[in-house]
Design an enzyme around this catalytic site. Structure first.
Site, PDB file in Angstrom:
ATOM      1  N   GLU A 251       0.841  -1.209   0.000  1.00  0.00           N
ATOM      2  CA  GLU A 251       0.000   0.000   0.000  1.00  0.00           C
ATOM      3  C   GLU A 251       0.863   1.241   0.000  1.00  0.00           C
ATOM      4  OE1 GLU A 251      -3.681  -1.556   2.775  1.00  0.00           O
ATOM      5  OE2 GLU A 251      -2.353  -0.007   3.521  1.00  0.00           O
ATOM      6  N   LYS A 253       2.443   4.357   1.422  1.00  0.00           N
ATOM      7  CA  LYS A 253       2.662   4.833   2.790  1.00  0.00           C
ATOM      8  C   LYS A 253       2.555   6.354   2.743  1.00  0.00           C
ATOM      9  CE  LYS A 253       5.693   4.585   6.782  1.00  0.00           C
ATOM     10  NZ  LYS A 253       5.551   5.971   7.200  1.00  0.00           N
ATOM     11  N   ARG A 258      -1.660   9.928  11.532  1.00  0.00           N
ATOM     12  CA  ARG A 258      -2.488   8.743  11.727  1.00  0.00           C
ATOM     13  C   ARG A 258      -3.761   9.154  12.456  1.00  0.00           C
ATOM     14  NH1 ARG A 258      -0.499   3.180  12.655  1.00  0.00           N
ATOM     15  NH2 ARG A 258      -2.339   1.853  12.562  1.00  0.00           N
ATOM     16  N   ARG A 273      -2.518   9.011  16.916  1.00  0.00           N
ATOM     17  CA  ARG A 273      -1.756   7.793  17.158  1.00  0.00           C
ATOM     18  C   ARG A 273      -1.480   7.597  18.647  1.00  0.00           C
ATOM     19  NH1 ARG A 273       3.560   6.316  14.320  1.00  0.00           N
ATOM     20  NH2 ARG A 273       4.707   5.554  16.081  1.00  0.00           N
ATOM     21  N   GLU A 303      -4.773   7.530   7.432  1.00  0.00           N
ATOM     22  CA  GLU A 303      -3.794   8.612   7.524  1.00  0.00           C
ATOM     23  C   GLU A 303      -4.383   9.871   6.880  1.00  0.00           C
ATOM     24  OE1 GLU A 303      -0.783   7.832   8.921  1.00  0.00           O
ATOM     25  OE2 GLU A 303       0.617   9.359   8.217  1.00  0.00           O
ATOM     26  N   PHE A 344      -7.267   2.756   5.510  1.00  0.00           N
ATOM     27  CA  PHE A 344      -6.692   1.473   5.115  1.00  0.00           C
ATOM     28  C   PHE A 344      -7.165   0.311   5.972  1.00  0.00           C
ATOM     29  CE2 PHE A 344      -3.334   4.037   7.264  1.00  0.00           C
ATOM     30  CZ  PHE A 344      -3.290   3.384   8.483  1.00  0.00           C
ATOM     31  N   ARG A 419       4.108  -3.543  17.417  1.00  0.00           N
ATOM     32  CA  ARG A 419       4.929  -3.382  16.234  1.00  0.00           C
ATOM     33  C   ARG A 419       5.415  -4.774  15.857  1.00  0.00           C
ATOM     34  NH1 ARG A 419       7.428   1.021  14.373  1.00  0.00           N
ATOM     35  NH2 ARG A 419       7.271   2.224  16.284  1.00  0.00           N
ATOM     36  N   LYS A 425       7.327  -1.565   6.637  1.00  0.00           N
ATOM     37  CA  LYS A 425       7.428  -0.360   5.797  1.00  0.00           C
ATOM     38  C   LYS A 425       8.681  -0.418   4.936  1.00  0.00           C
ATOM     39  CE  LYS A 425       8.910   1.904   9.992  1.00  0.00           C
ATOM     40  NZ  LYS A 425       8.686   2.841  11.037  1.00  0.00           N
TER      41      LYS A 425
HETATM   42  P1  AMP Z   1       6.399   4.985  11.001  1.00  0.00           P
HETATM   43  O1  AMP Z   1       5.754   6.166  11.675  1.00  0.00           O
HETATM   44  O2  AMP Z   1       7.572   5.351  10.145  1.00  0.00           O
HETATM   45  O3  AMP Z   1       6.687   3.856  11.975  1.00  0.00           O
HETATM   46  O4  AMP Z   1       5.358   4.352   9.961  1.00  0.00           O
HETATM   47  C1  AMP Z   1       4.106   3.864  10.321  1.00  0.00           C
HETATM   48  C2  AMP Z   1       3.068   4.934  10.062  1.00  0.00           C
HETATM   49  O5  AMP Z   1       2.825   5.092   8.680  1.00  0.00           O
HETATM   50  C3  AMP Z   1       1.707   4.588  10.610  1.00  0.00           C
HETATM   51  O6  AMP Z   1       1.611   4.857  11.982  1.00  0.00           O
HETATM   52  C4  AMP Z   1       0.800   5.498   9.790  1.00  0.00           C
HETATM   53  O7  AMP Z   1       0.701   6.754  10.434  1.00  0.00           O
HETATM   54  C5  AMP Z   1       1.555   5.709   8.493  1.00  0.00           C
HETATM   55  N1  AMP Z   1       0.910   5.135   7.303  1.00  0.00           N
HETATM   56  C6  AMP Z   1       0.840   5.738   6.104  1.00  0.00           C
HETATM   57  N2  AMP Z   1       0.231   4.972   5.187  1.00  0.00           N
HETATM   58  C7  AMP Z   1      -0.116   3.816   5.806  1.00  0.00           C
HETATM   59  C8  AMP Z   1      -0.767   2.619   5.380  1.00  0.00           C
HETATM   60  N3  AMP Z   1      -1.187   2.444   4.119  1.00  0.00           N
HETATM   61  N4  AMP Z   1      -0.950   1.643   6.311  1.00  0.00           N
HETATM   62  C9  AMP Z   1      -0.520   1.810   7.583  1.00  0.00           C
HETATM   63  N5  AMP Z   1       0.101   2.916   8.033  1.00  0.00           N
HETATM   64  C10 AMP Z   1       0.316   3.918   7.163  1.00  0.00           C
END
Ligand code: AMP
Length: 584
Positions: A251, A253, A258, A273, A303, A344, A419, A425
């Site tokens: 998907e 990102k 969030r 979040r 998001e 999502f 997590r 990611k």
């Molecule tokens: P990170 O903050 O780098 O750990 O990445 C995770 C975050 O990406 C999640 O908490 C969401 O806020 C964001 N995010 C963006 N697009 C998506 C998606 N398609 N699915 C899940 N999380 C997403």
């Protein structure tokens, strides 16, 4: 229950340097607390009176708290302020002033109970409108007039929203498991209830009153945020596919905020979040969600991304960050920074908990519940097991303003608050050494010299060890700050200052200042190296060695993340291993 009892516990917690000891102290407190006020005792121990999603926080202005202290003691405000200059903490000032005052005969004093303290703090929190300030002063003065010196210290700190004992939610969950289920091994069950409700007081009361069985029956409710599932990271699509069993949902990102949206016939709620209530700040999203959702009740995960109103293109996250925390000018912001909510996930619909259903099913149900509009869209995705196809999709995502991809395992359940490898990611920057950023917690600081005299020369940064619930140091951070930011640091960290390392901090380094872990910074470095001076991943790669980030630089302050949201030690160990692979 007497407030004095709670104050004794706070004193003990402040004095301890060991996390296990902290748990033991809490276990005895919980066991002695009557069940019907255990939620209040838990909130107070965390320096709060409600869970975060209620959106009512204690934070009485210092000016008003000083007035309350003057009113309660008859000591002039000027004298209180002079004392405050010396101590830097109104709690300590209050304790000093009350200890010097001739003790009031106990005949005229009513001993404070937890119930009274809690309900008065509630009133302080809720007072609003004309005359609210006067009322708040009087409520607090009423408590202080009946307080012992030590009680006054904590009352003043709590009322200002500055208790900061550093008790973590996880420590409370451990203590609940030991106190009411007999062993720490039941923490997972209790933690799940917490992850489904984000209300630690409610969880405490449930387990105290009904034991393990009651916690197992815990249900999702509209209006109580579910802790979000989080993602691991990997640097190649081949590794991701291997972890996912050959095929995944890839998907976009999105780089935004969030948001979990709860829909009921009466109301739409939006949560961040970290479970803050954002409903008031995003009236446009509330309206858009109401329009798009075709179910009586639903919980969506997604998001929120700013878009250029002229071109429709996605804009960087910073733009939407401005809209958080704004109580005023909301209307103006809605116009200036329009956002699109990309959804999502569907966690709950019309009485049905979907968190225990596989992602494939949730995604399918989601497209039945949400009708896309200009402001609510389903996150773009493909389902594929073909690395080349996913890579192409990745480039498309980046080109359109996304950060990269989020790959999800088709069979995975929604793991609230966790997590794990079910979500991975893959960002643009993972492709060379450490061009990827990490989020680290500030746990200490070193005094500045020369040009930096009077401020900090560097901050001691730590990663989060999720297994032990501790923070392990990984670098000293001194670059990337503007002069202004540097000058502001001592003031910014003043509320978190302590004499010794926080019990949850593992360190070999000796900093000049120590802080309660609270502030998160996004940091980038050149590479990760072995280091005997840092505790992050100690012995994981080589005995006697931890890991350090070389040439770290500040990228930005992450006020949207809490210390437990920081990059984990495990992630840093993995980043180190991947780096090695590249060199080989
Ligand atoms: P990170 O903050 O780098 O750990 O990445 C995770 C975050 O990406 C999640 O908490 C969401 O806020 C964001 N995010 C963006 N697009 C998506 C998606 N398609 N699915 C899940 N999380 C997403």
């Amino acid at each position: 229950m007497l407030f004095k009892k709670l104050v004794d516990v706070f004193e003990k917690v402040e004095a301890t340097t060991k996390r296990l000891e902290m748990t033991d102290i809490l276990v005895s407190l919980l066991k002695e607390t009557p069940h019907d006020i255990i939620d209040k005792v838990v909130y107070l121990s965390l320096g709060e009176i409600y869970p975060p999603f209620i959106g009512l926080e204690l934070g009485l202005a210092e000016k008003l708290a000083v007035k309350a202290l003057a009113l309660a003691t008859g000591v002039k405000e000027k004298l209180i302020l002079e004392e405050l200059k010396k101590t830097g903490d109104l709690g300590q000032t209050g304790e000093n002033i009350l200890s010097r005052r001739k003790a009031r005969p106990s005949l005229f004093r009513e001993e404070l109970t937890v119930e009274r303290v809690y309900s008065t703090l509630e009133k302080i929190c809720k007072a609003s409108g004309k005359g609210a300030q006067e009322l708040k002063i009087r409520y607090l003065a009423g408590l202080l007039a009946n307080a012992e010196p030590k009680e006054a210290k904590y009352l003043l700190r709590i009322a200002q929203g500055r208790l900061r004992l550093g008790i973590a939610d996880m420590t409370i969950l451990d203590a609940l498991a030991i106190a009411f289920c007999g062993s720490k091994e039941y923490r997972d069950v209790i933690e799940r209830a917490y992850n489904l409700s984000s209300d630690i007081g409610l969880v405490a009361r449930t387990v105290a009153e009904g034991g393990l069985e009651a916690v197992k029956r815990f249900r999702i409710t509209i209006g109580r945020p579910i802790k979000p599932q989080l993602a691991e990271r990997l640097s190649t699509i081949e590794e991701i596919l291997e972890k996912m069993g050959g095929e995944c949902y890839a998907e976009y990102k999105y780089d935004g905020l969030r948001i979990q949206a709860h829909v009921s016939p009466e109301k739409v709620y939006l949560f961040s979040r970290r479970q803050e209530n954002l409903t008031e700040q995003f009236p446009d999203v509330v309206e858009a969600v109401r329009e798009a959702v075709k179910a009586k009740e639903a919980i969506l995960d997604g998001e929120c991304v700013p878009v250029d109103p002229h071109t429709g293109e996605l804009l960087p996250f910073q733009v939407v960050a401005h809209r958080r925390g704004r109580k005023y000018d909301v209307e103006k912001m809605v116009e200036e920074v329009p956002v699109v909510y990309f959804v999502f996930d569907l966690l709950y619909v019309d009485g049905e908990d979907l968190t225990l259903k596989p992602y494939t099913e949730r995604r399918e149900r989601l497209s039945g519940v949400v009708t896309e509009t200009s402001r609510v869209k389903l996150a773009e995705y493909i389902v594929s097991g073909d690395a080349a196809e996913i890579e192409k999709f990745f480039h498309k995502a980046v080109q359109e303003g996304a950060e990269g991809l989020l790959c999800k395992s088709p069979k995975s359940l929604y793991e609230a608050g966790k997590r794990g490898w079910a979500w991975i990611k893959w960002k643009r920057s993972y492709r060379s050494e450490m061009v990827d950023t990490v989020d680290l917690v500030v746990v200490g600081a070193f005094a500045g010299k020369g040009k930096r005299a009077g401020t900090y020369g560097a901050l001691l940064m730590a990663a989060y060890n999720h297994e032990d619930d501790t923070f392990e140091t990984v670098c000293k951070l001194g670059s990337g700050f503007t002069d202004e930011e540097l000058a502001r640091l001592p003031e910014m960290f003043k509320p978190y200052l302590r004499d010794t390392p926080h019990p949850r901090v593992k360190t070999i380094m000796k900093a000049d200042f120590w802080f309660t872990p609270a502030v998160v910074l996004e940091v980038i470095g050149d590479e990760i190296t072995l280091s005997p001076m840092h505790t992050c991943g100690m012995n994981a790669i080589r005995p006697g060695s931890g890991l350090a980030i070389r040439f770290p630089r500040l990228v930005r302050f992450r006020s949207d993340k809490g210390p437990e949201d920081a990059t984990t030690v495990k992630e840093i160990v993995e980043m180190y291993n991947r780096q090695l692979k590249k060199v080989e």
